[in-house]
Structures are given as structure tokens and as C-alpha cells.
Design a protein around this motif. Structure first.
Motif, PDB file in Angstrom:
ATOM      1  N   ARG A 128       0.824  -1.218  -0.202  1.00 22.82           N
ATOM      2  CA  ARG A 128      -0.138  -0.008   0.196  1.00 22.82           C
ATOM      3  C   ARG A 128       0.724   1.239   0.083  1.00 22.82           C
ATOM      4  NH1 ARG A 128      -5.161  -0.986   1.537  1.00 22.82           N
ATOM      5  NH2 ARG A 128      -5.397   0.897   2.371  1.00 22.82           N
ATOM      6  N   MET A 143       1.155   5.192   1.185  1.00 25.30           N
ATOM      7  CA  MET A 143       0.712   6.296   2.054  1.00 25.30           C
ATOM      8  C   MET A 143       1.040   7.679   1.620  1.00 25.30           C
ATOM      9  SD  MET A 143       1.459   6.894   6.126  1.00 25.30           S
ATOM     10  CE  MET A 143       0.259   5.667   6.612  1.00 25.30           C
ATOM     11  N   GLU A 144      -0.057   8.465   1.374  1.00 23.99           N
ATOM     12  CA  GLU A 144       0.043   9.813   0.705  1.00 23.99           C
ATOM     13  C   GLU A 144      -0.930  10.680   1.393  1.00 23.99           C
ATOM     14  OE1 GLU A 144       0.191  12.462  -3.548  1.00 23.99           O
ATOM     15  OE2 GLU A 144      -0.169   9.971  -3.386  1.00 23.99           O
ATOM     16  N   ASP A 145      -0.350  11.663   2.048  1.00 23.55           N
ATOM     17  CA  ASP A 145      -1.192  12.777   2.954  1.00 23.55           C
ATOM     18  C   ASP A 145      -2.017  12.118   3.937  1.00 23.55           C
ATOM     19  OD1 ASP A 145      -0.300  14.661   0.972  1.00 23.55           O
ATOM     20  OD2 ASP A 145      -1.942  14.490  -0.380  1.00 23.55           O
ATOM     21  N   GLY A 146      -1.254  11.003   4.683  1.00 23.22           N
ATOM     22  CA  GLY A 146      -1.803  10.432   5.587  1.00 23.22           C
ATOM     23  C   GLY A 146      -2.970   9.227   5.338  1.00 23.22           C
ATOM     24  N   ARG A 147      -3.180   9.028   4.081  1.00 22.04           N
ATOM     25  CA  ARG A 147      -4.132   8.128   3.614  1.00 22.04           C
ATOM     26  C   ARG A 147      -3.387   7.004   2.920  1.00 22.04           C
ATOM     27  NH1 ARG A 147      -8.320  11.302   0.393  1.00 22.04           N
ATOM     28  NH2 ARG A 147      -6.547  12.189  -0.633  1.00 22.04           N
ATOM     29  N   GLU A 148      -3.821   5.739   3.177  1.00 18.22           N
ATOM     30  CA  GLU A 148      -2.863   4.644   2.511  1.00 18.22           C
ATOM     31  C   GLU A 148      -3.935   4.073   1.192  1.00 18.22           C
ATOM     32  OE1 GLU A 148      -2.194   1.388   4.848  1.00 18.22           O
ATOM     33  OE2 GLU A 148      -0.791   2.267   6.184  1.00 18.22           O
ATOM     34  N   THR A 149      -3.375   3.710   0.124  1.00 19.63           N
ATOM     35  CA  THR A 149      -4.226   3.442  -1.045  1.00 19.63           C
ATOM     36  C   THR A 149      -3.600   2.290  -1.533  1.00 19.63           C
ATOM     37  OG1 THR A 149      -2.874   4.829  -2.526  1.00 19.63           O
ATOM     38  CG2 THR A 149      -4.892   5.683  -1.590  1.00 19.63           C
ATOM     39  N   THR A 150      -4.286   1.361  -2.294  1.00 19.72           N
ATOM     40  CA  THR A 150      -3.927   0.180  -2.839  1.00 19.72           C
ATOM     41  C   THR A 150      -3.417   0.156  -4.227  1.00 19.72           C
ATOM     42  OG1 THR A 150      -5.304  -1.070  -1.399  1.00 19.72           O
ATOM     43  CG2 THR A 150      -4.329  -2.318  -3.338  1.00 19.72           C
TER      44      THR A 150
END
Length: 494
Positions: A288, A290-297
């Protein structure tokens, strides 16, 4: 006429060997060497096997058979993997050498039982040294290299080894950061794994690289042991001077972001059958972000910044290299450095066909050429030039040949591109900004020297003398400007 094979003294050519050099060996004769080393040479009939030395004779490592006392040193194939007296680096190099030899002797072999090699103590220690030397930033866990050294490297590596041994290792998310591209307008996304994940990736790379590297084609120069950008540029120079003037300058659109995970794993599985190793690579590809405190797949792509990513990119584009060498070599010469490549052809027709073939092969890898950056160039008679690996390559008229034989001959030369010159000037400008005019000049020079030295080492080959003079004058002008800002307009010499 243009450059021909017998015009070997091009401006960029390497200097020839010194004439009159002795062809005789520099080593001593056998008798003199034995006397100087004091070795024991028993008089015994010659035998077919090395191990049947006469009594009192020395073995292959200088030890007599009597002095060995049953140890497994020397040429014994049953020697343990981690013998005493060797450094971890030596043990890793020996392991890599054995893997490389087997992969070279058995090209179709699929390797298994590699997972336990990855978490060997000496392999992890060597992987840690490589990560530490790179001075990378912290990942999502904010754990730095300095903090690990303060808490204890041994405990850190033992924890990684235990996780790998118990099959409990799970990679953490990759930290997304952006850096400006060469044009200064766009930004390049980077994925920064944690230090822990970088160590495991480096350990896996130490084991996998010798297996795959022997199967890579000679046209691949990027991120390979014993290969460099200078070799790639020299290959282009030689081929263009032979008449390959029509060049396909290719650029793959968002290569690292468009790597198909399924295709990459299938290419790795051609050489690796260890399921646990394949699972590791799949976890890194699917980690995953992490960008700007959010995790994306991520559904595709490999983190551009991971230790394992250059090797995976070479494996991925190795398909292009292999098919080209077998089916398309008659069209032109392929020179590739990671995702940057050129195809050198003799005719414009071959260049067009080469572009069509490249597009088709990249389509099988689910990639495509960038329409705005891919172009066909004619280097003949110095009409056009290309930028490749930070250098501008263009054919130039040879004055000495004209003065000697009145023949118009053009040779390919290279020097730093406009983008490279712009970057070094901007770097010098940042180091000599107005806010630093009150610094000690010696401190400013101490910071400038590594920058200029590294830039000069990269561009020292080719025909960069004029560009070096431009950089020297610019640095002198910036340093003088700093002194004026500090002392005023009435600055006296000395």
C-alpha cells in the motif's frame, strides 16, 4: 563520406595501447618464484589428481596435508557455507558466485530453496551495509538509520531474521514523495519503503541478481554489476560511426507506474520456483502507498525508490531485449539503460519498422511509448542530435581529417545536455545564494566541491571541455558575487 570502420581515431575514442609494449609475462620463472616463496616442492611422479600430493608437499592453499589435520579448508566441495576466518561480505560473494555459475551452466533451470538464503545472517548483514551506505530517508514508521544504529544493529537484524524464518514478515506501506523531473515542470513520484523493508529487499536482491543477470542481454546496461552509463554511450558512439545514423529515441510512458504485477511475477517465475520468494516479491509489488496520511492500494506499478525495483525493471524489460536479439536484430542495434533506450538503424525504413516492432512488444508487456517524447532522428552529417543519459550526442565535422586528406568525415561526439547544464548551474546558484554571503567562503567551497567533483566524474568522458570551462567560469562568477555582496563594491584583490 561518413565515419568508417578504419577511421579508429575518433575524438571520443579511447587512446590506443602504447606501441612497443612487451608481450612477455611479467611474472617470475617457476624456479625463481619457488625460491623466493620458499615453497616445498617434493620430487614425486606426476599424478592425475591434485589431492594425491607427495608427502611433505603443499596443498592448493599453501598448507601441507599433514598440517590440515582433517579440516575442510582448501578445495573441498563439502566446505561449510560460513567458515571461520572469512568476512560476511566474502561469504555473500562466494554464495553469489555459486548461484551465478549454476545459472550460467544450466540456463533453463528454475531455482528453489532460496528463501532460507535470504535470511542468512551474513546476507542480512551485507544487505544492511548497502542500505546504510545509501543514507536513505525514513519510511512510514519514521525509523531512521541513525536510530537503528543507536538501538543496536544486531537486535534489529535478529528481529528481521526471526520474522522471515517464521514466515511472519509483512511489508509496511510505502511513503509517497515527489521530486522535480529534469524539465522542472513535472514531478516524479517516489515510493520510500521503511528501512526494515529496504534491508529485506536488499537481501533478496543479493540472492536473485546473480541468477537473472547471466541471462540478461548485452544491450542492457542499467543497474547491472560491471555495467555503466559510459559503456552504453560508447556503444552508441561505435555503432553510429559505423553508419547506424537513423535513431529511434524511445521513451516509455510512466514505466514504473504501469508495470503489470501478473506479468512481472510470471517473468520472475521463469527462473524462480520457490513460492516463498515469489510471495515476497508479490507483497512488495502490492504494498500500500501512504500519501497525505491516507493509504491506498496499487493495482499496477513498482515503487520507484525500492531497492528491488531496478532488478524487477530489468527482468520486466528483459523480455523486450530477448525478443529483439532473436527476431529483430537485423533491423538495428538496441541500447537500453533501465527504461531509457535507443534503436540504431542504417536506413529510415528500418527505423520505422523498428518503432512498429517496439510498440508491439511493449504492448505485450502492457506498456506504451510516450507519443510526445518518442521520435526518429537522423544523425547523418550532423543534421540532428539526441539527448541520452544526460548527454547530447551529435555528429561533428572532423577538422584534422579534412586538413590531412581533404575528406569530409563526421564522428559522433557527446557533451552535457542543456538540461544537465541547467541543473548544475541551478545547484551552484543554490549553494552560493545571497543569504550565504556572510558565510566563511571556505565553507561554501567545501560544499561546492563534492557537487562539482561528482558532476565532473560523470561527464569526464567524451568531448565536454567547453562545457567544463563554462561551469568553471560560472562558479568563479558566483563566488565573486558573494564576496562583493559581503565586502561591497570596493573589494580589493587578495
Amino acid at each position: 563520406m561518413q565515419g568508417s570502420p578504419w577511421n579508429t581515431r575518433e575524438p571520443s575514442a579511447q587512446p590506443p595501447s602504447r606501441p612497443g609494449a612487451s608481450y612477455k609475462s611479467k611474472t617470475k620463472s617457476n624456479t625463481a618464484q619457488r625460491k623466493s616463496e620458499g615453497t616445498i616442492v617434493p620430487h614425486a611422479p606426476a599424478t592425475k589428481a591434485v589431492q594425491h600430493n607427495a608427502a611433505g608437499g603443499k596443498g592448493p592453499w599453501g598448507l601441507s596435508r599433514v598440517d590440515r589435520r582433517g579440516t575442510r579448508k582448501g578445495m573441498d566441495a563439502k566446505r561449510p557455507n560460513s567458515p571461520r576466518g572469512r568476512s560476511p561480505e566474502d561469504n555473500v560473494r562466494r554464495l553469489q558466485g555459486r548461484l551465478r555459475d549454476v545459472a550460467k551452466q544450466q540456463p533453463g533451470r528454475r531455482f528453489h530453496a532460496l528463501y532460507d538464503r535470504i535470511y542468512r545472517s551474513d546476507v542480512l548483514y551485507e544487505a544492511w551495509n548497502q542500505v546504510r551506505r545509501n543514507h536513505g530517508a525514513a519510511g512510514v514508521d519514521a525509523q531512521t538509520i541513525a536510530a537503528i544504529e543507536q538501538d543496536g544493529v544486531e537486535s534489529f537484524l535478529e528481529a528481521i531474521q526471526a520474522e522471515l524464518r517464521e514466515n511472519e514478515y509483512q511489508p509496511q506501506a510505502v511513503l509517497r514523495r515527489y521530486i522535480p523531473k529534469a524539465d522542472g515542470k513535472q514531478q516524479r513520484p517516489l515510493g520510500i519503503p521503511t528501512v526494515r523493508d529496504r534491508v529485506v529487499q536488499a537481501a533478496a536482491k543479493l540472492i536473485l541478481e546473480p541468477i537473472f543477470d547471466v541471462g540478461f542481454q548485452d544491450c542492457s546496461y542499467g543497474f547491472r554489476p560491471g555495467r555503466s552509463t559510459t559503456q552504453a554511450l560508447e556503444k552508441i558512439r561505435r555503432e553510429v560511426n559505423r553508419g547506424f545514423n537513423h535513431v529511434l529515441d524511445g521513451d516509455i510512458r510512466d514505466f514504473f507506474g504501469n508495470i503489470a504485477h501478473s506479468v512481472c511475477l510470471s517473468l520472475v517465475a521463469r527462473k524462480i520456483s520457490d513460492r516463498r520468494v515469489l510471495k515476497l516479491i508479490k507483497q512488495w509489488l502490492e504494498a500500500r502507498v501512504m500519501e497525505d496520511g491516507r493509504e491506498t492500494t496499487k493495482l499496477s506499478g513498482a515503487p520507484q525508490g525500492g531497492v528491488i525495483s531496478p532488478l524487477l525493471s530489468n527482468i520486466y524489460l528483459g523480455f523486450l531485449d530477448g525478443v529483439w536479439s532473436k527476431r529483430c536484430a537485423d533491423l538495428g542495434v538496441l541500447v537500453r539503460y533501465c527504461d531509457d533506450f535507443v534503436v540504431l538503424c542504417k536506413t529510415e525504413k528500418n527505423c520505422r519498422e523498428a518503432e512498429r516492432r517496439v510498440r508491439k512488444l511493449l504492448g505485450e508487456l502492457k506498456l506504451e511509448l510516450h507519443p510526445g517524447k518518442t521520435r526518429r532522428v537522423d544523425l547523418g552529417w550532423g543534421k540532428q542530435g539526441i539527448d541520452f543519459l544526460g548527454c547530447h550526442l551529435r555528429k561533428c565535422f572532423s577538422g584534422p581529417v579534412w586538413a590531412k586528406s581533404r575528406k569530409r568525415v563526421y564522428f559522433l561526439q557527446r557533451w552535457p545536455s542543456m538540461k544537465s547544464m541547467k541543473r548544475i548551474r541551478q545547484r551552484v546558484k543554490n549553494e552560493t545564494s545571497r543569504s550565504r554571503c556572510h558565510w566563511d567562503p571556505r565553507e561554501t567551497i567545501a560544499e561546492l566541491n563534492p557537487v562539482l567533483r561528482g558532476w565532473g566524474q560523470y561527464f569526464r568522458t567524451g568531448n565536454a571541455a567547453d562545457k567544463f570551462s563554462e561551469v568553471d567560469k560560472y562558479v568563479a562568477r558566483r563566488l565573486k558575487r558573494m564576496r562583493i555582496q559581503r565586502k561591497g563594491r570596493h573589494l580589493k584583490p587578495g
